[in-house]
Design a protein around this motif. Sequence first.
Motif, PDB file in Angstrom:
ATOM      1  N   TRP A   1       0.827  -1.210   0.000  1.00 43.84           N
ATOM      2  CA  TRP A   1       0.000   0.000   0.000  1.00 43.84           C
ATOM      3  C   TRP A   1       0.861   1.259   0.000  1.00 43.84           C
ATOM      4  O   TRP A   1       0.542   2.255  -0.643  1.00 43.84           O
ATOM      5  CB  TRP A   1      -0.889   0.016   1.242  1.00 43.84           C
ATOM      6  CG  TRP A   1      -1.977  -1.006   1.239  1.00 43.84           C
ATOM      7  CD1 TRP A   1      -2.452  -1.707   0.162  1.00 43.84           C
ATOM      8  CD2 TRP A   1      -2.735  -1.446   2.364  1.00 43.84           C
ATOM      9  NE1 TRP A   1      -3.461  -2.546   0.553  1.00 43.84           N
ATOM     10  CE2 TRP A   1      -3.652  -2.421   1.908  1.00 43.84           C
ATOM     11  CE3 TRP A   1      -2.727  -1.133   3.715  1.00 43.84           C
ATOM     12  CZ2 TRP A   1      -4.562  -3.057   2.751  1.00 43.84           C
ATOM     13  CZ3 TRP A   1      -3.628  -1.761   4.570  1.00 43.84           C
ATOM     14  CH2 TRP A   1      -4.537  -2.712   4.085  1.00 43.84           C
ATOM     15  N   ALA A   2       1.991   1.200   0.722  1.00 42.39           N
ATOM     16  CA  ALA A   2       2.854   2.381   0.852  1.00 42.39           C
ATOM     17  C   ALA A   2       3.470   2.797  -0.480  1.00 42.39           C
ATOM     18  O   ALA A   2       3.939   3.931  -0.622  1.00 42.39           O
ATOM     19  CB  ALA A   2       3.960   2.105   1.870  1.00 42.39           C
ATOM     20  N   ASN A   3       3.472   1.907  -1.463  1.00 43.86           N
ATOM     21  CA  ASN A   3       4.077   2.211  -2.763  1.00 43.86           C
ATOM     22  C   ASN A   3       3.049   2.643  -3.805  1.00 43.86           C
ATOM     23  O   ASN A   3       3.311   2.547  -5.002  1.00 43.86           O
ATOM     24  CB  ASN A   3       4.853   0.984  -3.269  1.00 43.86           C
ATOM     25  CG  ASN A   3       6.021   0.653  -2.361  1.00 43.86           C
ATOM     26  OD1 ASN A   3       6.609   1.530  -1.749  1.00 43.86           O
ATOM     27  ND2 ASN A   3       6.349  -0.622  -2.265  1.00 43.86           N
ATOM     28  N   TYR A   4       1.913   3.112  -3.340  1.00 39.69           N
ATOM     29  CA  TYR A   4       0.864   3.604  -4.244  1.00 39.69           C
ATOM     30  C   TYR A   4       1.431   4.679  -5.177  1.00 39.69           C
ATOM     31  O   TYR A   4       1.988   5.674  -4.717  1.00 39.69           O
ATOM     32  CB  TYR A   4      -0.276   4.192  -3.406  1.00 39.69           C
ATOM     33  CG  TYR A   4      -1.313   4.958  -4.191  1.00 39.69           C
ATOM     34  CD1 TYR A   4      -2.229   4.288  -4.987  1.00 39.69           C
ATOM     35  CD2 TYR A   4      -1.391   6.350  -4.131  1.00 39.69           C
ATOM     36  CE1 TYR A   4      -3.198   4.990  -5.712  1.00 39.69           C
ATOM     37  CE2 TYR A   4      -2.347   7.056  -4.838  1.00 39.69           C
ATOM     38  CZ  TYR A   4      -3.251   6.367  -5.634  1.00 39.69           C
ATOM     39  OH  TYR A   4      -4.202   7.047  -6.347  1.00 39.69           O
TER      40      TYR A   4
ATOM     41  N   ARG B   1      -5.250  -6.318  -1.939  1.00 37.96           N
ATOM     42  CA  ARG B   1      -3.875  -6.170  -2.397  1.00 37.96           C
ATOM     43  C   ARG B   1      -3.799  -5.144  -3.533  1.00 37.96           C
ATOM     44  O   ARG B   1      -4.641  -5.111  -4.427  1.00 37.96           O
ATOM     45  CB  ARG B   1      -3.330  -7.513  -2.896  1.00 37.96           C
ATOM     46  CG  ARG B   1      -3.092  -8.508  -1.779  1.00 37.96           C
ATOM     47  CD  ARG B   1      -2.053  -8.027  -0.798  1.00 37.96           C
ATOM     48  NE  ARG B   1      -0.714  -8.079  -1.371  1.00 37.96           N
ATOM     49  CZ  ARG B   1       0.343  -7.514  -0.806  1.00 37.96           C
ATOM     50  NH1 ARG B   1       0.213  -6.821   0.306  1.00 37.96           N
ATOM     51  NH2 ARG B   1       1.516  -7.634  -1.367  1.00 37.96           N
ATOM     52  N   LEU B   2      -2.783  -4.315  -3.478  1.00 40.11           N
ATOM     53  CA  LEU B   2      -2.606  -3.254  -4.459  1.00 40.11           C
ATOM     54  C   LEU B   2      -1.831  -3.790  -5.672  1.00 40.11           C
ATOM     55  O   LEU B   2      -0.846  -4.506  -5.536  1.00 40.11           O
ATOM     56  CB  LEU B   2      -1.852  -2.104  -3.803  1.00 40.11           C
ATOM     57  CG  LEU B   2      -1.547  -0.849  -4.628  1.00 40.11           C
ATOM     58  CD1 LEU B   2      -1.545   0.372  -3.702  1.00 40.11           C
ATOM     59  CD2 LEU B   2      -0.194  -0.939  -5.334  1.00 40.11           C
ATOM     60  N   PHE B   3      -2.295  -3.412  -6.861  1.00 43.21           N
ATOM     61  CA  PHE B   3      -1.584  -3.722  -8.103  1.00 43.21           C
ATOM     62  C   PHE B   3      -1.323  -2.420  -8.841  1.00 43.21           C
ATOM     63  O   PHE B   3      -2.243  -1.641  -9.087  1.00 43.21           O
ATOM     64  CB  PHE B   3      -2.409  -4.662  -8.993  1.00 43.21           C
ATOM     65  CG  PHE B   3      -2.290  -6.110  -8.594  1.00 43.21           C
ATOM     66  CD1 PHE B   3      -1.409  -6.958  -9.260  1.00 43.21           C
ATOM     67  CD2 PHE B   3      -3.051  -6.621  -7.554  1.00 43.21           C
ATOM     68  CE1 PHE B   3      -1.300  -8.289  -8.889  1.00 43.21           C
ATOM     69  CE2 PHE B   3      -2.943  -7.947  -7.182  1.00 43.21           C
ATOM     70  CZ  PHE B   3      -2.062  -8.791  -7.851  1.00 43.21           C
ATOM     71  N   LYS B   4      -0.061  -2.204  -9.200  1.00 48.94           N
ATOM     72  CA  LYS B   4       0.310  -0.964  -9.891  1.00 48.94           C
ATOM     73  C   LYS B   4       0.854  -1.300 -11.281  1.00 48.94           C
ATOM     74  O   LYS B   4       1.315  -2.414 -11.547  1.00 48.94           O
ATOM     75  CB  LYS B   4       1.352  -0.191  -9.092  1.00 48.94           C
ATOM     76  CG  LYS B   4       2.702  -0.890  -8.995  1.00 48.94           C
ATOM     77  CD  LYS B   4       3.670  -0.069  -8.153  1.00 48.94           C
ATOM     78  CE  LYS B   4       5.067  -0.714  -8.139  1.00 48.94           C
ATOM     79  NZ  LYS B   4       6.007   0.061  -7.313  1.00 48.94           N
TER      80      LYS B   4
ATOM     81  N   GLU C   1      -2.459  -7.411   5.729  1.00 52.66           N
ATOM     82  CA  GLU C   1      -1.906  -7.387   4.382  1.00 52.66           C
ATOM     83  C   GLU C   1      -0.736  -8.360   4.332  1.00 52.66           C
ATOM     84  O   GLU C   1       0.240  -8.219   5.066  1.00 52.66           O
ATOM     85  CB  GLU C   1      -1.415  -5.978   4.039  1.00 52.66           C
ATOM     86  CG  GLU C   1      -0.904  -5.840   2.622  1.00 52.66           C
ATOM     87  CD  GLU C   1      -0.339  -4.448   2.382  1.00 52.66           C
ATOM     88  OE1 GLU C   1      -0.298  -4.035   1.219  1.00 52.66           O
ATOM     89  OE2 GLU C   1       0.072  -3.795   3.345  1.00 52.66           O
ATOM     90  N   PRO C   2      -0.815  -9.401   3.515  1.00 49.80           N
ATOM     91  CA  PRO C   2       0.251 -10.403   3.500  1.00 49.80           C
ATOM     92  C   PRO C   2       1.573  -9.833   3.017  1.00 49.80           C
ATOM     93  O   PRO C   2       1.618  -8.862   2.262  1.00 49.80           O
ATOM     94  CB  PRO C   2      -0.268 -11.466   2.530  1.00 49.80           C
ATOM     95  CG  PRO C   2      -1.229 -10.749   1.663  1.00 49.80           C
ATOM     96  CD  PRO C   2      -1.864  -9.690   2.521  1.00 49.80           C
ATOM     97  N   GLU C   3       2.663 -10.451   3.459  1.00 47.81           N
ATOM     98  CA  GLU C   3       3.986 -10.037   3.038  1.00 47.81           C
ATOM     99  C   GLU C   3       4.284 -10.599   1.649  1.00 47.81           C
ATOM    100  O   GLU C   3       3.494 -11.340   1.069  1.00 47.81           O
ATOM    101  CB  GLU C   3       5.029 -10.526   4.047  1.00 47.81           C
ATOM    102  CG  GLU C   3       4.839  -9.916   5.440  1.00 47.81           C
ATOM    103  CD  GLU C   3       5.842 -10.449   6.430  1.00 47.81           C
ATOM    104  OE1 GLU C   3       6.626 -11.353   6.060  1.00 47.81           O
ATOM    105  OE2 GLU C   3       5.861  -9.973   7.566  1.00 47.81           O
TER     106      GLU C   3
END
Length: 404
Positions: free
Chosen positions: A100-103, A279-282, A190-192
């Motif tokens: 999330w921190a790398n949005y 989970r975030l996907f960028k 949030e899984p690692e």
Amino acid sequence: MTQISLPRTAGRAGLAAAAAALLAFGMAAPAAADPAPYEGAVTGTYIGNAENGTGVKLDGGSAPTSLFKLKLEDGTILTTYCIDFRTSIVSQAKYVEDEWANYPGQGDFAEPAKVHWILQNSYPNVSAEALGAAAGVDGLSQKDALGATQAAIWHFSNGMNLKADGNSANVKKVYDYLVGNAEDLPQTSEPEATLSITPGTAEGEAGSKVGEFTIETSATSVPVVVDAPEGVELVDLATGEPVTTVENGDKVAFDVPADAAAGEASFSLETTAKVATGRLFKGAEVKTQTLITAQGGETKVSASASASWTEKTGGEEPTPSPSPSEEPSETPSPTPTPEPTPSETPSTPASPKPSSPADDRPSLPVTGGALAGLVAAGIAALGAGGGAIYLSRKRKAAGTSTED
């Protein structure tokens, strides 16, 4: 400004230092390459919309709503929502899972923990009927359930507010329910990262353990596939034992025998990873809309690493000299001269005769009484000589007087 020239010797020294620096750094072998940028991470491709919802009007503008299909490398298809209101999605864009921190999108990903709660408690994880019942709406359609859920996500991801006018009454009512009841889900949910090997490459020399590869995985145990020359083994650095499976935190290396020729080896890992909801996907290669998983799933992930080595250096070991017992000396030992048989009658010893000192033997200094005697003799000789001269001159003088 006065230009100061360096002495010629200093210039030569500088050139030598520069040459040494080029040899040491500029001409050195290239550093070990990093692993593939997304190896071990879950990656996928946006392939279209899974489902369309009711369009919504926000204080930042109107927008359609959709669930997007993200096809993972193994063919698994995940459904996702948008968390980047002001960026358009690109067809066939590549995506990679991240924290999330790398949005990377426009606007703040303001309250991801509350977005996570909405995903867990709204459509499609909760059916439209169940969501409508919780919000006090009878007969909530899937389109309205989807539209309300997306509007509530944008409220917490990008600070967007649903307008009071111009929206479906059911959408507004479900939106208000989700925004009013959203709670922070701890980020520990949030899984690692699922699987990684660090570093991706290593170099070394035969006769040593090449590499120190660290395994990171959320799986309990991951099988290892090794591709290496005969005699080279992948071993656990803690125990020195060959490995067939690895766990999170293990450190492994290739054990290369001292007599091995220059070569290389590799190993690979593959496991099933769970992609959780939220989970975030960028975008991996282009600027595209950032997505968040609406429903989780399972997929295969893999990682690999390799090592190379040179032959052992140090030259040939010196050949040991043979022991006396194994090989006789080529130079014969001198034959001892027999001692003469002593005569029965002892001979009369000859008078001792002093030997002349050797040419290179230093003479003794003259000191003490010997020196005094020599001085006295010299004085006496001078006196005798002077007296003789005096008498001679006197005689000549006398002869001259008689003739006159």
